[in-house]
Scaffold this motif. Structure first.
Motif, PDB file in Angstrom:
ATOM      1  N   ALA A 141      -0.857  17.306   7.068  1.00 14.91           N
ATOM      2  CA  ALA A 141      -2.019  18.046   7.984  1.00 14.91           C
ATOM      3  C   ALA A 141      -2.727  18.908   7.732  1.00 14.91           C
ATOM      4  O   ALA A 141      -4.024  19.522   7.746  1.00 14.91           O
ATOM      5  CB  ALA A 141      -2.503  18.176   9.955  1.00 14.91           C
ATOM      6  N   SER A 142      -2.309  19.940   7.435  1.00 12.26           N
ATOM      7  CA  SER A 142      -1.766  21.404   7.005  1.00 12.26           C
ATOM      8  C   SER A 142      -1.923  21.756   5.940  1.00 12.26           C
ATOM      9  O   SER A 142      -0.131  21.124   5.606  1.00 12.26           O
ATOM     10  CB  SER A 142      -2.646  22.077   7.900  1.00 12.26           C
ATOM     11  N   ARG A 143      -1.782  22.955   5.174  1.00 12.65           N
ATOM     12  CA  ARG A 143      -0.889  23.462   3.972  1.00 12.65           C
ATOM     13  C   ARG A 143      -0.035  24.061   4.628  1.00 12.65           C
ATOM     14  O   ARG A 143       1.439  24.686   3.873  1.00 12.65           O
ATOM     15  CB  ARG A 143      -1.710  24.656   3.244  1.00 12.65           C
ATOM     16  N   THR A 144      -0.018  24.710   5.797  1.00 10.69           N
ATOM     17  CA  THR A 144       1.437  24.464   6.945  1.00 10.69           C
ATOM     18  C   THR A 144       2.065  23.961   7.344  1.00 10.69           C
ATOM     19  O   THR A 144       3.498  24.681   7.979  1.00 10.69           O
ATOM     20  CB  THR A 144       1.557  26.884   7.114  1.00 10.69           C
ATOM     21  N   ALA A 145       1.711  22.474   7.531  1.00 12.56           N
ATOM     22  CA  ALA A 145       2.454  22.031   8.176  1.00 12.56           C
ATOM     23  C   ALA A 145       3.402  21.570   7.507  1.00 12.56           C
ATOM     24  O   ALA A 145       3.803  21.527   7.097  1.00 12.56           O
ATOM     25  CB  ALA A 145       1.525  20.651   7.704  1.00 12.56           C
ATOM     26  N   PRO A 146       4.572  21.161   8.844  1.00 15.10           N
ATOM     27  CA  PRO A 146       6.007  21.269   8.534  1.00 15.10           C
ATOM     28  C   PRO A 146       6.190  20.012   8.169  1.00 15.10           C
ATOM     29  O   PRO A 146       5.560  18.791   8.353  1.00 15.10           O
ATOM     30  CB  PRO A 146       6.847  21.175   9.651  1.00 15.10           C
ATOM     31  N   PRO A 147       7.167  19.814   7.078  1.00 11.16           N
ATOM     32  CA  PRO A 147       7.002  18.362   7.211  1.00 11.16           C
ATOM     33  C   PRO A 147       8.024  17.253   8.177  1.00 11.16           C
ATOM     34  O   PRO A 147       8.373  17.678   8.778  1.00 11.16           O
ATOM     35  CB  PRO A 147       8.388  17.976   5.635  1.00 11.16           C
ATOM     36  N   PRO A 148       7.330  15.829   8.121  1.00 10.19           N
ATOM     37  CA  PRO A 148       8.124  15.052   9.053  1.00 10.19           C
ATOM     38  C   PRO A 148       9.337  14.881   8.566  1.00 10.19           C
ATOM     39  O   PRO A 148       9.997  15.058   7.869  1.00 10.19           O
ATOM     40  CB  PRO A 148       7.890  13.788   8.367  1.00 10.19           C
ATOM     41  N   LYS A 149      10.399  14.611   9.556  1.00  7.74           N
ATOM     42  CA  LYS A 149      12.082  14.952   9.654  1.00  7.74           C
ATOM     43  C   LYS A 149      12.168  13.395   9.778  1.00  7.74           C
ATOM     44  O   LYS A 149      12.174  12.378   9.961  1.00  7.74           O
ATOM     45  CB  LYS A 149      12.237  14.539  11.356  1.00  7.74           C
ATOM     46  N   LEU A 150      13.038  13.481   8.615  1.00  4.50           N
ATOM     47  CA  LEU A 150      13.424  12.661   7.635  1.00  4.50           C
ATOM     48  C   LEU A 150      14.845  11.957   8.149  1.00  4.50           C
ATOM     49  O   LEU A 150      15.544  12.566   8.038  1.00  4.50           O
ATOM     50  CB  LEU A 150      13.118  11.912   6.698  1.00  4.50           C
ATOM     51  N   SER A 151      15.050  10.607   7.902  1.00  3.08           N
ATOM     52  CA  SER A 151      16.411   9.978   8.488  1.00  3.08           C
ATOM     53  C   SER A 151      17.250  10.228   7.172  1.00  3.08           C
ATOM     54  O   SER A 151      16.387  10.259   6.357  1.00  3.08           O
ATOM     55  CB  SER A 151      16.064   9.210   8.812  1.00  3.08           C
ATOM     56  N   GLY A 152      18.496   9.692   7.209  1.00  4.58           N
ATOM     57  CA  GLY A 152      19.184   9.887   6.152  1.00  4.58           C
ATOM     58  C   GLY A 152      18.300   9.133   4.858  1.00  4.58           C
ATOM     59  O   GLY A 152      18.529   8.950   4.160  1.00  4.58           O
ATOM     60  N   ALA A 153      18.383   7.414   5.591  1.00  5.67           N
ATOM     61  CA  ALA A 153      17.966   6.615   5.241  1.00  5.67           C
ATOM     62  C   ALA A 153      16.547   6.783   3.981  1.00  5.67           C
ATOM     63  O   ALA A 153      16.640   6.524   3.013  1.00  5.67           O
ATOM     64  CB  ALA A 153      17.776   5.523   5.676  1.00  5.67           C
ATOM     65  N   GLU A 154      15.914   7.683   4.997  1.00  9.26           N
ATOM     66  CA  GLU A 154      14.318   7.872   4.293  1.00  9.26           C
ATOM     67  C   GLU A 154      14.498   8.881   3.371  1.00  9.26           C
ATOM     68  O   GLU A 154      13.602   8.774   2.591  1.00  9.26           O
ATOM     69  CB  GLU A 154      13.594   8.411   5.867  1.00  9.26           C
ATOM     70  N   GLN A 155      15.422   9.956   3.603  1.00 11.04           N
ATOM     71  CA  GLN A 155      15.747  10.981   2.849  1.00 11.04           C
ATOM     72  C   GLN A 155      15.715  10.093   0.852  1.00 11.04           C
ATOM     73  O   GLN A 155      15.767  10.232  -0.155  1.00 11.04           O
ATOM     74  CB  GLN A 155      16.004  11.669   3.047  1.00 11.04           C
ATOM     75  N   ASP A 156      17.037   9.211   1.380  1.00 16.96           N
ATOM     76  CA  ASP A 156      17.321   8.393   0.592  1.00 16.96           C
ATOM     77  C   ASP A 156      17.140   7.926  -0.462  1.00 16.96           C
ATOM     78  O   ASP A 156      16.113   7.509  -1.864  1.00 16.96           O
ATOM     79  CB  ASP A 156      18.768   7.877   0.731  1.00 16.96           C
ATOM     80  N   GLU A 157      15.556   7.269   0.629  1.00 15.20           N
ATOM     81  CA  GLU A 157      14.818   6.388  -0.134  1.00 15.20           C
ATOM     82  C   GLU A 157      13.646   7.236  -0.875  1.00 15.20           C
ATOM     83  O   GLU A 157      12.988   6.518  -1.803  1.00 15.20           O
ATOM     84  CB  GLU A 157      13.764   6.129   1.260  1.00 15.20           C
ATOM     85  N   ARG A 158      13.227   8.829  -0.238  1.00 17.35           N
ATOM     86  CA  ARG A 158      12.395   9.209  -0.816  1.00 17.35           C
ATOM     87  C   ARG A 158      12.791  10.165  -2.299  1.00 17.35           C
ATOM     88  O   ARG A 158      12.705   9.547  -3.698  1.00 17.35           O
ATOM     89  CB  ARG A 158      12.312  10.436  -0.357  1.00 17.35           C
ATOM     90  N   ARG A 159      14.671  10.163  -2.743  1.00 16.83           N
ATOM     91  CA  ARG A 159      14.819  10.147  -3.910  1.00 16.83           C
ATOM     92  C   ARG A 159      15.298   9.265  -4.817  1.00 16.83           C
ATOM     93  O   ARG A 159      14.528   9.541  -5.717  1.00 16.83           O
ATOM     94  CB  ARG A 159      16.193  10.960  -2.944  1.00 16.83           C
ATOM     95  N   ALA A 160      15.223   8.076  -4.411  1.00 13.57           N
ATOM     96  CA  ALA A 160      15.778   7.452  -5.502  1.00 13.57           C
ATOM     97  C   ALA A 160      14.047   7.036  -5.469  1.00 13.57           C
ATOM     98  O   ALA A 160      14.010   6.919  -7.029  1.00 13.57           O
ATOM     99  CB  ALA A 160      16.125   5.282  -4.343  1.00 13.57           C
ATOM    100  N   LYS A 161      12.594   6.677  -4.975  1.00 10.06           N
ATOM    101  CA  LYS A 161      11.100   7.042  -5.587  1.00 10.06           C
ATOM    102  C   LYS A 161      11.260   7.779  -6.588  1.00 10.06           C
ATOM    103  O   LYS A 161      10.459   8.064  -8.081  1.00 10.06           O
ATOM    104  CB  LYS A 161      10.737   7.021  -4.950  1.00 10.06           C
ATOM    105  N   ALA A 162      11.444   9.288  -6.107  1.00 13.62           N
ATOM    106  CA  ALA A 162      11.152  10.310  -7.088  1.00 13.62           C
ATOM    107  C   ALA A 162      12.133  10.132  -8.565  1.00 13.62           C
ATOM    108  O   ALA A 162      11.288  10.455  -9.522  1.00 13.62           O
ATOM    109  CB  ALA A 162      11.751  11.406  -6.558  1.00 13.62           C
ATOM    110  N   GLU A 163      13.113   9.081  -8.294  1.00 16.23           N
ATOM    111  CA  GLU A 163      13.994   9.201  -9.466  1.00 16.23           C
ATOM    112  C   GLU A 163      13.150   8.331 -10.652  1.00 16.23           C
ATOM    113  O   GLU A 163      13.218   8.760 -11.900  1.00 16.23           O
ATOM    114  CB  GLU A 163      15.723   9.013  -9.187  1.00 16.23           C
ATOM    115  N   ALA A 164      12.987   6.829  -9.565  1.00 16.77           N
ATOM    116  CA  ALA A 164      12.621   6.194 -10.710  1.00 16.77           C
ATOM    117  C   ALA A 164      11.599   6.977 -11.548  1.00 16.77           C
ATOM    118  O   ALA A 164      10.777   5.981 -12.359  1.00 16.77           O
ATOM    119  CB  ALA A 164      12.427   4.302  -9.593  1.00 16.77           C
TER     120      ALA A 164
END
Length: 176
Positions: A141-164
């Motif tokens: 929502a904003s410049r200082t908003a905290p990131p969403p709390k991601l599960s381990g699986a969601e973190q792995d999904e983001r990392r895989a997407k970034a690597e791809a």
């Protein structure tokens, strides 16, 4: 050099390009959570005629990207707080008022090793990093908003997407 020869080397004004006045808390700006940080896209390559992008980075204590490299120049001006920069294995501290330029292709990372948030302005030339962030990050929502709390699986999904997607954006993620 006389005035007429100097003027001949500068292209004419492009009236199709408009002045960009960006306010960091503008509700229309896109704020992206990525790797525990929040990045606000201030100017895209489209805003600058393909010359650079400008990103406002909110880095909480412990935040910062994993080691990486890319084939574009990246410059940070520290506005608030401090960051620990690792460049080709060497660590340095950059404090408020200081600027760091990372040459293209050099392995680097940074992290907020302090106990308070840091704020950076990041310029990349040529642009493209902003598109990568929009493709792999989570809108907030904003410049200082905290990131969403991601599960381990969601973190792995983001990392895989970034690597791809990294090669498409002229980047390489490096892990130790």
């Amino acid at each position: 050099m006389n005035e007429s020869s100097n003027a001949a080397s500068i292209p004419p004004d492009d009236p199709k390009r408009k002045l960009a006045l960006v306010r960091p808390d503008d509700k229309k700006l896109r704020h992206i959570a990525l790797a525990g940080d929040t990045y606000t896209i201030l100017l895209t390559g489209g805003d600058t005629g393909g010359r650079y992008c400008l990103i406002d980075m909110h880095i909480p204590p412990g935040g910062g990207p994993a080691p990486h490299r890319h084939d574009f120049e990246e410059m940070f001006s520290v506005l608030e707080g401090e960051i620990e920069v690792t460049f080709r294995g060497e660590k340095s501290i950059a404090r408020a008022g200081e600027t760091v330029n990372v040459p293209a292709n050099a392995p680097h990372s940074f992290r907020n090793a302090s106990d308070r948030p840091a704020r950076l302005l990041c310029v990349c030339s040529p642009p493209g990093l902003e598109k990568f962030f929009l493709a792999v990050g989570d809108p907030v929502a904003s410049r200082t908003a905290p990131p969403p709390k991601l599960s381990g699986a969601e973190q792995d999904e983001r990392r895989a997407k970034a690597e791809a997607l990294a090669p498409q954006y002229r980047a390489q993620l490096l892990y130790s």
